[in-house]
Design an enzyme around this catalytic site. Structure first.
Site, PDB file in Angstrom:
ATOM      1  N   LYS A 176     -13.295  13.112  67.935  1.00  0.00           N
ATOM      2  CA  LYS A 176     -11.423  13.973  68.310  1.00  0.00           C
ATOM      3  C   LYS A 176     -12.029  14.775  67.741  1.00  0.00           C
ATOM      4  O   LYS A 176     -12.811  15.560  66.836  1.00  0.00           O
ATOM      5  CB  LYS A 176     -10.714  13.157  67.357  1.00  0.00           C
ATOM      6  CG  LYS A 176      -8.965  14.198  67.409  1.00  0.00           C
ATOM      7  CD  LYS A 176      -7.969  13.074  67.423  1.00  0.00           C
ATOM      8  CE  LYS A 176      -6.747  14.150  67.629  1.00  0.00           C
ATOM      9  NZ  LYS A 176      -5.478  12.904  67.100  1.00  0.00           N
ATOM     10  N   ASP A 218     -11.780   9.094  74.305  1.00  0.00           N
ATOM     11  CA  ASP A 218     -10.506   9.128  74.200  1.00  0.00           C
ATOM     12  C   ASP A 218     -10.656  10.656  75.143  1.00  0.00           C
ATOM     13  O   ASP A 218     -10.983  11.299  74.841  1.00  0.00           O
ATOM     14  CB  ASP A 218     -10.036   9.262  73.156  1.00  0.00           C
ATOM     15  CG  ASP A 218      -8.281   9.158  73.453  1.00  0.00           C
ATOM     16  OD1 ASP A 218      -7.794  10.224  73.732  1.00  0.00           O
ATOM     17  OD2 ASP A 218      -7.917   8.418  73.071  1.00  0.00           O
ATOM     18  N   ASP A 246      -4.511   4.233  76.292  1.00  0.00           N
ATOM     19  CA  ASP A 246      -4.129   5.014  75.047  1.00  0.00           C
ATOM     20  C   ASP A 246      -2.966   6.360  75.422  1.00  0.00           C
ATOM     21  O   ASP A 246      -3.606   7.044  75.543  1.00  0.00           O
ATOM     22  CB  ASP A 246      -5.662   5.526  74.054  1.00  0.00           C
ATOM     23  CG  ASP A 246      -4.933   6.131  72.764  1.00  0.00           C
ATOM     24  OD1 ASP A 246      -3.965   5.672  72.587  1.00  0.00           O
ATOM     25  OD2 ASP A 246      -5.858   6.546  71.771  1.00  0.00           O
ATOM     26  N   HIS A 279     -10.891   5.279  75.743  1.00  0.00           N
ATOM     27  CA  HIS A 279      -9.205   5.414  75.366  1.00  0.00           C
ATOM     28  C   HIS A 279      -8.793   6.118  76.649  1.00  0.00           C
ATOM     29  O   HIS A 279      -8.562   7.170  76.676  1.00  0.00           O
ATOM     30  CB  HIS A 279      -8.708   5.869  74.111  1.00  0.00           C
ATOM     31  CG  HIS A 279      -8.940   4.188  73.301  1.00  0.00           C
ATOM     32  ND1 HIS A 279      -8.639   5.290  71.393  1.00  0.00           N
ATOM     33  CD2 HIS A 279      -8.805   3.457  73.175  1.00  0.00           C
ATOM     34  CE1 HIS A 279      -8.290   4.052  70.925  1.00  0.00           C
ATOM     35  NE2 HIS A 279      -8.783   2.865  71.851  1.00  0.00           N
ATOM     36  N   ASP A 292      -1.366  12.145  74.593  1.00  0.00           N
ATOM     37  CA  ASP A 292      -0.916  10.778  74.858  1.00  0.00           C
ATOM     38  C   ASP A 292       0.395  10.226  75.523  1.00  0.00           C
ATOM     39  O   ASP A 292       1.303   9.759  75.057  1.00  0.00           O
ATOM     40  CB  ASP A 292      -0.316  10.146  73.317  1.00  0.00           C
ATOM     41  CG  ASP A 292      -2.034  10.101  72.388  1.00  0.00           C
ATOM     42  OD1 ASP A 292      -3.234   9.699  73.097  1.00  0.00           O
ATOM     43  OD2 ASP A 292      -1.659  11.123  71.593  1.00  0.00           O
ATOM     44  N   HIS A 313      -8.913  13.881  73.814  1.00  0.00           N
ATOM     45  CA  HIS A 313      -9.585  14.261  72.473  1.00  0.00           C
ATOM     46  C   HIS A 313     -10.647  15.370  72.879  1.00  0.00           C
ATOM     47  O   HIS A 313     -11.742  15.499  72.029  1.00  0.00           O
ATOM     48  CB  HIS A 313     -10.342  12.963  71.793  1.00  0.00           C
ATOM     49  CG  HIS A 313      -9.587  11.943  71.081  1.00  0.00           C
ATOM     50  ND1 HIS A 313      -9.667  11.596  69.970  1.00  0.00           N
ATOM     51  CD2 HIS A 313      -7.827  12.611  71.143  1.00  0.00           C
ATOM     52  CE1 HIS A 313      -8.594  10.529  69.889  1.00  0.00           C
ATOM     53  NE2 HIS A 313      -7.421  10.557  70.105  1.00  0.00           N
ATOM     54  N   ASP A 355      -3.823  16.625  72.542  1.00  0.00           N
ATOM     55  CA  ASP A 355      -3.934  15.088  72.329  1.00  0.00           C
ATOM     56  C   ASP A 355      -2.241  14.778  72.639  1.00  0.00           C
ATOM     57  O   ASP A 355      -2.132  14.308  71.760  1.00  0.00           O
ATOM     58  CB  ASP A 355      -4.782  15.157  71.618  1.00  0.00           C
ATOM     59  CG  ASP A 355      -4.812  13.653  71.424  1.00  0.00           C
ATOM     60  OD1 ASP A 355      -4.723  12.627  72.470  1.00  0.00           O
ATOM     61  OD2 ASP A 355      -4.535  13.217  69.759  1.00  0.00           O
ATOM     62  N   TRP A 414     -11.704   4.250  64.508  1.00  0.00           N
ATOM     63  CA  TRP A 414     -10.912   6.027  64.493  1.00  0.00           C
ATOM     64  C   TRP A 414     -10.074   6.515  64.034  1.00  0.00           C
ATOM     65  O   TRP A 414      -9.838   5.272  62.045  1.00  0.00           O
ATOM     66  CB  TRP A 414     -10.350   7.018  66.136  1.00  0.00           C
ATOM     67  CG  TRP A 414      -9.923   7.718  65.940  1.00  0.00           C
ATOM     68  CD1 TRP A 414     -10.164   8.931  65.786  1.00  0.00           C
ATOM     69  CD2 TRP A 414      -8.599   8.230  65.325  1.00  0.00           C
ATOM     70  NE1 TRP A 414      -9.264   9.469  66.034  1.00  0.00           N
ATOM     71  CE2 TRP A 414      -7.969   9.464  65.223  1.00  0.00           C
ATOM     72  CE3 TRP A 414      -7.105   7.380  64.107  1.00  0.00           C
ATOM     73  CZ2 TRP A 414      -6.726  10.505  64.744  1.00  0.00           C
ATOM     74  CZ3 TRP A 414      -6.011   7.778  64.310  1.00  0.00           C
ATOM     75  CH2 TRP A 414      -5.569   9.700  64.393  1.00  0.00           C
ATOM     76  N   GLU A 443     -14.451   6.558  67.841  1.00  0.00           N
ATOM     77  CA  GLU A 443     -13.704   7.527  68.479  1.00  0.00           C
ATOM     78  C   GLU A 443     -14.066   9.166  68.103  1.00  0.00           C
ATOM     79  O   GLU A 443     -13.040   9.051  66.855  1.00  0.00           O
ATOM     80  CB  GLU A 443     -12.071   6.827  68.567  1.00  0.00           C
ATOM     81  CG  GLU A 443     -11.997   7.675  69.173  1.00  0.00           C
ATOM     82  CD  GLU A 443     -10.347   6.742  69.593  1.00  0.00           C
ATOM     83  OE1 GLU A 443      -9.671   6.205  68.952  1.00  0.00           O
ATOM     84  OE2 GLU A 443      -9.455   7.275  70.456  1.00  0.00           O
TER      85      GLU A 443
HETATM   86  C1  RNT Z   1      -5.923   8.695  67.930  1.00  0.00           C
HETATM   87  C2  RNT Z   1      -6.604   7.931  68.275  1.00  0.00           C
HETATM   88  C3  RNT Z   1      -6.073   6.803  68.515  1.00  0.00           C
HETATM   89  C4  RNT Z   1      -4.655   6.544  68.216  1.00  0.00           C
HETATM   90  C5  RNT Z   1      -4.845   4.926  68.882  1.00  0.00           C
HETATM   91  C6  RNT Z   1      -3.201   4.071  68.383  1.00  0.00           C
HETATM   92  O1  RNT Z   1      -6.423  10.165  68.450  1.00  0.00           O
HETATM   93  O2  RNT Z   1      -6.916   8.149  69.910  1.00  0.00           O
HETATM   94  O3  RNT Z   1      -7.285   5.828  69.300  1.00  0.00           O
HETATM   95  O4  RNT Z   1      -4.460   6.969  69.540  1.00  0.00           O
HETATM   96  O5  RNT Z   1      -6.191   4.269  67.538  1.00  0.00           O
HETATM   97 ZN    ZN Z   2      -7.812   7.187  70.701  1.00  0.00          ZN
END
Ligand code: RNT
Ligand code: ZN
Length: 411
Positions: free
Chosen positions: A219, A250, A317, A277, A287, A253, A285, A176, A217
């Protein structure tokens, strides 16, 4: 578990014993970076790259010893087969320049994993570094910057290969990058073309496909790069399909109203494996720690319905520094397990038959009826079988660890 529970599920064609056995085999990769707010061991600067962790709850892990100590505690309360997901910035020993992080810097982790029977996954760390120029890495207009990160990624492939070989289970290397622009770009194509070329160069390293996979990955946007992300979903989806690497989804994302679970059946028809993820985006996003909500459930449902649990790399994640970090890891991971369990206890054959015979009323009725089945009794049985504390007791134990260890760290 009461025998009536098994009988009840049997009426729906679900064999609870089999579910318990199958669930125990599903690997979930527990991300180490929840335990220290994505700080790592390099003693470097701030977290950059359009991601942010907020909160200053006491007891954050500061080094390998503390982080693995916390991880051991968390793992005690998470049932099922586990891997650990690492990032290059968790290199141990004398810190080496990011591009040079290699096998040597992950020997301690491999020993750790071996002694606990765990698998490992890996991520090159392409953020929190002065070698990101104007926030750009593999898509930078500067060759020197691109070459730096290409080298880092090739070394990351080698680390992942080492994990796969040493631990006897396939490891995932997930790439990523945060590259993007705050304002509407003058040139969208240029950075993407450079990213494509950089990825091609990375993949010139012929990694051993028997022991590892590579994922990319995408986004939609990040903080400070709101208008343009070089590695968009279309970019990586196309790249992955054409170059036989995996597309990592993810769940944070995508646009907030986009259903990530819906993408699974489409992708798996064209790709041998898929990677995830699993995260919880609150409005963006963000998290947040996984909750057992409909979004998570739908992802688990699709993995089960499509019968691809053995083809999916399930990684977590999220990172929240405002609450007890060990508890955060446990809550999210248990919720992933619960969602998988609920998905496995669902009578998909009955539901599919109803859909295919145009009985949409039955589909709706049955979907709702299933929600009232006693899955929590099966969950408690699963925890018991796995030797893991049940819902009522794990949290007290983590609280004790907090007062005995975490608070005493004095940070
Ligand atoms: C960031 C991505 C990535 C990170 C991690 C720490 O937007 O999701 O995967 O969150 O790798
Ligand atoms: Zn991620």
């Amino acid at each position: 578990m009461r025998k009536e529970v098994k009988e009840l599920y049997a009426k729906y064609g679900v064999d609870v014993n089999r579910v318990l056995r199958d669930l125990a085999k599903v690997k979930v990769s527990i991300h180490c970076w929840q335990l220290d707010d994505v700080t790592g061991f390099e003693c470097g600067g701030a977290l950059t790259g359009g991601i942010q962790s907020t909160g200053d709850y006491p007891g954050k892990a500061r080094n390998f010893t503390e982080l693995t100590q916390d991880l051991d505690v968390a793992l005690k309360y998470i049932p099922g087969s586990k891997k650990i997901n690492l990032h290059a910035l968790y290199q141990t020993g004398e810190t080496v320049d990011r591009k040079d992080v290699g096998v040597e810097q992950f020997k301690e982790w491999v020993d750790y994993a071996k002694s606990r029977g765990l698998g490992l996954d890996y991520n090159p760390t392409i953020f929190s570094s002065p070698m990101l120029k104007d926030g750009l890495s593999l898509s930078s207009p500067e060759k020197e910057v691109r070459d730096y990160w290409i080298e880092h990624c090739v070394n990351s492939l080698k680390v992942t290969e080492y994990f796969g070989r040493e631990l006897g289970q396939k490891a995932l290397c997930n790439i990523w990058i945060p590259d993007g622009l705050k304002e509407v770009p003058a040139d969208r194509m240029g950075p993407r073309k450079r990213l494509k070329e950089s990825l091609d160069k990375i993949l010139e390293y012929k990694y051993d496909k028997r022991v590892m996979d590579v994922a990319v990955e995408s986004k939609v946007f990040g903080i400070g790069v709101e208008s343009y992300t070089v590695g968009s979903n279309e970019f990586y989806l196309s790249y992955a399909m054409k170059n036989n690497v995996l597309c990592l989804l993810d769940t944070g994302h995508f646009h907030p109203t986009e259903n990530v679970a819906d993408k699974i059946s489409s992708l798996i028809l064209f790709s041998p494996r898929l990677a995830f993820h699993v995260s919880r985006p609150v409005r963006w996003d963000s998290d947040h720690v996984l909750k057992l909500n409909d979004d998570l459930q739908e992802v688990a449902d699709e993995l089960v319905k499509c019968n691809i649990l053995d083809k999916a790399y399930i990684g977590l994640d999220y990172f929240d520094g405002s609450i007890n970090r060990v508890a955060a890891l446990v809550i999210g991971a248990r919720n992933m397990e619960k969602a998988l369990l609920k998905a496995m206890l669902t009578p998909w054959n009955m539901l599919r038959e109803a859909q295919d015979s145009y009985d949409h009323t039955k589909v709706l009725a049955l979907q709702e009826e299933v929600k009232t089945l006693p899955w929590t009794e099966v969950w408690n049985e699963y925890c018991k079988k796995q030797g893991v504390e049940d819902e009522a007791t794990w949290f007290e134990k983590v609280r004790e660890y907090e007062s005995e260890v975490l608070v005493k760290r004095g940070n």
